[in-house]
Design a protein around this motif. Structure first.
Motif, PDB file in Angstrom:
ATOM      1  N   ILE A 167       0.836  -1.205   0.000  1.00 15.75           N
ATOM      2  CA  ILE A 167       0.000   0.000   0.000  1.00 15.75           C
ATOM      3  C   ILE A 167       0.867   1.251   0.000  1.00 15.75           C
ATOM      4  O   ILE A 167       0.607   2.211  -0.744  1.00 15.75           O
ATOM      5  N   LYS A 168       1.913   1.237   0.809  1.00 16.27           N
ATOM      6  CA  LYS A 168       2.795   2.408   0.911  1.00 16.27           C
ATOM      7  C   LYS A 168       3.443   2.737  -0.429  1.00 16.27           C
ATOM      8  O   LYS A 168       3.513   3.907  -0.831  1.00 16.27           O
ATOM      9  N   SER A 169       3.919   1.717  -1.123  1.00 13.81           N
ATOM     10  CA  SER A 169       4.613   1.948  -2.390  1.00 13.81           C
ATOM     11  C   SER A 169       3.677   2.436  -3.485  1.00 13.81           C
ATOM     12  O   SER A 169       4.126   3.041  -4.473  1.00 13.81           O
ATOM     13  N   ALA A 170       2.366   2.174  -3.342  1.00 12.69           N
ATOM     14  CA  ALA A 170       1.393   2.560  -4.365  1.00 12.69           C
ATOM     15  C   ALA A 170       0.706   3.883  -4.063  1.00 12.69           C
ATOM     16  O   ALA A 170      -0.150   4.324  -4.845  1.00 12.69           O
ATOM     17  N   ARG A 171       1.063   4.516  -2.958  1.00 14.09           N
ATOM     18  CA  ARG A 171       0.379   5.755  -2.577  1.00 14.09           C
ATOM     19  C   ARG A 171       0.712   6.907  -3.511  1.00 14.09           C
ATOM     20  O   ARG A 171       1.808   6.984  -4.058  1.00 14.09           O
ATOM     21  N   PRO A 172      -0.227   7.856  -3.654  1.00 13.84           N
ATOM     22  CA  PRO A 172       0.106   9.117  -4.331  1.00 13.84           C
ATOM     23  C   PRO A 172       1.099   9.912  -3.469  1.00 13.84           C
ATOM     24  O   PRO A 172       1.340   9.577  -2.312  1.00 13.84           O
ATOM     25  N   ILE A 173       1.662  10.951  -4.033  1.00 15.47           N
ATOM     26  CA  ILE A 173       2.546  11.829  -3.274  1.00 15.47           C
ATOM     27  C   ILE A 173       1.770  12.433  -2.114  1.00 15.47           C
ATOM     28  O   ILE A 173       0.649  12.926  -2.278  1.00 15.47           O
ATOM     29  N   GLN A 174       2.359  12.399  -0.924  1.00 11.37           N
ATOM     30  CA  GLN A 174       1.672  12.891   0.270  1.00 11.37           C
ATOM     31  C   GLN A 174       1.815  14.406   0.399  1.00 11.37           C
ATOM     32  O   GLN A 174       2.919  14.947   0.297  1.00 11.37           O
ATOM     33  N   GLN A 175       0.694  15.069   0.607  1.00  7.67           N
ATOM     34  CA  GLN A 175       0.709  16.518   0.747  1.00  7.67           C
ATOM     35  C   GLN A 175       1.174  16.924   2.145  1.00  7.67           C
ATOM     36  O   GLN A 175       0.846  16.259   3.131  1.00  7.67           O
ATOM     37  N   LYS A 176       1.934  18.003   2.243  1.00  7.27           N
ATOM     38  CA  LYS A 176       2.386  18.517   3.535  1.00  7.27           C
ATOM     39  C   LYS A 176       1.265  19.383   4.115  1.00  7.27           C
ATOM     40  O   LYS A 176       1.272  20.604   3.995  1.00  7.27           O
ATOM     41  N   PHE A 177       0.324  18.703   4.760  1.00  2.00           N
ATOM     42  CA  PHE A 177      -0.891  19.377   5.205  1.00  2.00           C
ATOM     43  C   PHE A 177      -0.648  20.419   6.277  1.00  2.00           C
ATOM     44  O   PHE A 177      -1.491  21.280   6.525  1.00  2.00           O
ATOM     45  N   TRP A 178       0.502  20.364   6.947  1.00  4.29           N
ATOM     46  CA  TRP A 178       0.768  21.310   8.027  1.00  4.29           C
ATOM     47  C   TRP A 178       1.302  22.647   7.500  1.00  4.29           C
ATOM     48  O   TRP A 178       1.456  23.589   8.259  1.00  4.29           O
ATOM     49  N   MET A 179       1.580  22.718   6.208  1.00  2.00           N
ATOM     50  CA  MET A 179       1.997  23.987   5.619  1.00  2.00           C
ATOM     51  C   MET A 179       0.748  24.831   5.383  1.00  2.00           C
ATOM     52  O   MET A 179      -0.196  24.402   4.708  1.00  2.00           O
TER      53      MET A 179
END
Length: 259
Positions: A167-179
């Protein structure tokens, strides 16, 4: 609508549940990812916090380097929180928050409450707890997640870990939500007045954030800052308490001055 080719590029993990909804057959999903982020890989503002929670069938696996609150919460039987914390952390923290909400009202106290929960109470939990980094629960017989079975079923742990890696390898790019936007410069412009119960929130504090970017805004031109920075919270606390601290100092000074 969006064509299938475009959908495939998004790497979504959704499943078609039409037949299950129409024909009352079993749902096709047998597993679910509850949580996944890796601060060590720049996916969270706390670089020491990696957390994964994954369930398949009756098994639930939690892997972590830091869990802020590992207690189980039950339906309250009174006006107090009802959880598995046998120490004083929950009781003292909740009592302090109640007192300050009576003093300030919930609205103005909101930021300080969040700061206390995340910075004080959660840190207290970590100091008072001794939690394994790999947790495996049989949800069917232990819905309260009280008994860690990881050492008893290593094969189950290994199987779930392999699925987590897939699952981890197939994820989309993670957004830096804290910005976030620069709250000092732009936050006030996002607030609109609304209706609040005057018994709980005074008119001055009855403000709601609204979408402040136009639909055609160029997001590449919007400057973002680290929303996890401590100074905005510290400043908020100081702005609340400063008048009272000044008043207390003035009274003490007056009492100590020679007559």
């Amino acid at each position: 609508g969006m064509d299938m080719a475009t959908l495939d590029t998004l790497r979504l993990d959704g499943l078609d549940q039409t037949k299950a909804l129409k024909n009352e057959v079993e749902f096709p999903r047998t597993s679910i990812l509850h949580e996944m982020y890796f601060g060590s890989e720049d996916e969270f503002f706390n670089k020491n916090e990696d957390v994964v929670a994954y369930r398949k069938g009756k098994w639930k696996l939690i892997k972590h380097t830091f869990i802020r609150d590992f207690h189980w919460y039950y339906e309250p039987q009174s006006g107090r929180l009802n959880n598995t914390d046998i120490g004083w952390g929950t009781y003292v923290g909740e009592s302090f928050i109640w007192f300050m909400e009576l003093f300030y009202a919930p609205g103005p106290f909101d930021t300080i409450r969040d700061l206390m929960v995340h910075m004080v109470i959660h840190s207290w939990f970590q100091l008072s707890g001794d939690l394994d980094n790999i947790l495996l629960f049989d949800i069917s017989s232990d819905p309260g997640e009280t008994t860690n079975l990881a050492s008893k079923y290593p094969d189950v742990v290994s199987e779930l870990e392999n699925e987590i890696e897939t699952i981890k390898s197939a994820r989309p790019i993670q957004q830096k939500f804290w910005m976030t936007i620069d709250r000092d410069m732009l936050w006030e412009s996002t607030l609109e007045r609304g209706y609040c119960n005057p018994k709980i929130v005074d008119e001055k504090s009855c403000l709601f954030a609204h979408p402040w970017l136009d639909d055609d805004a160029d997001l590449r031109m919007v400057k973002l800052i680290d929303g996890g920075a401590a100074w905005p919270f510290v400043r908020n606390v100081m702005s609340h308490f400063a008048p009272h601290i000044v008043g207390i100092i003035a009274v003490i000074t007056a009492l100590l001055m020679p007559k």
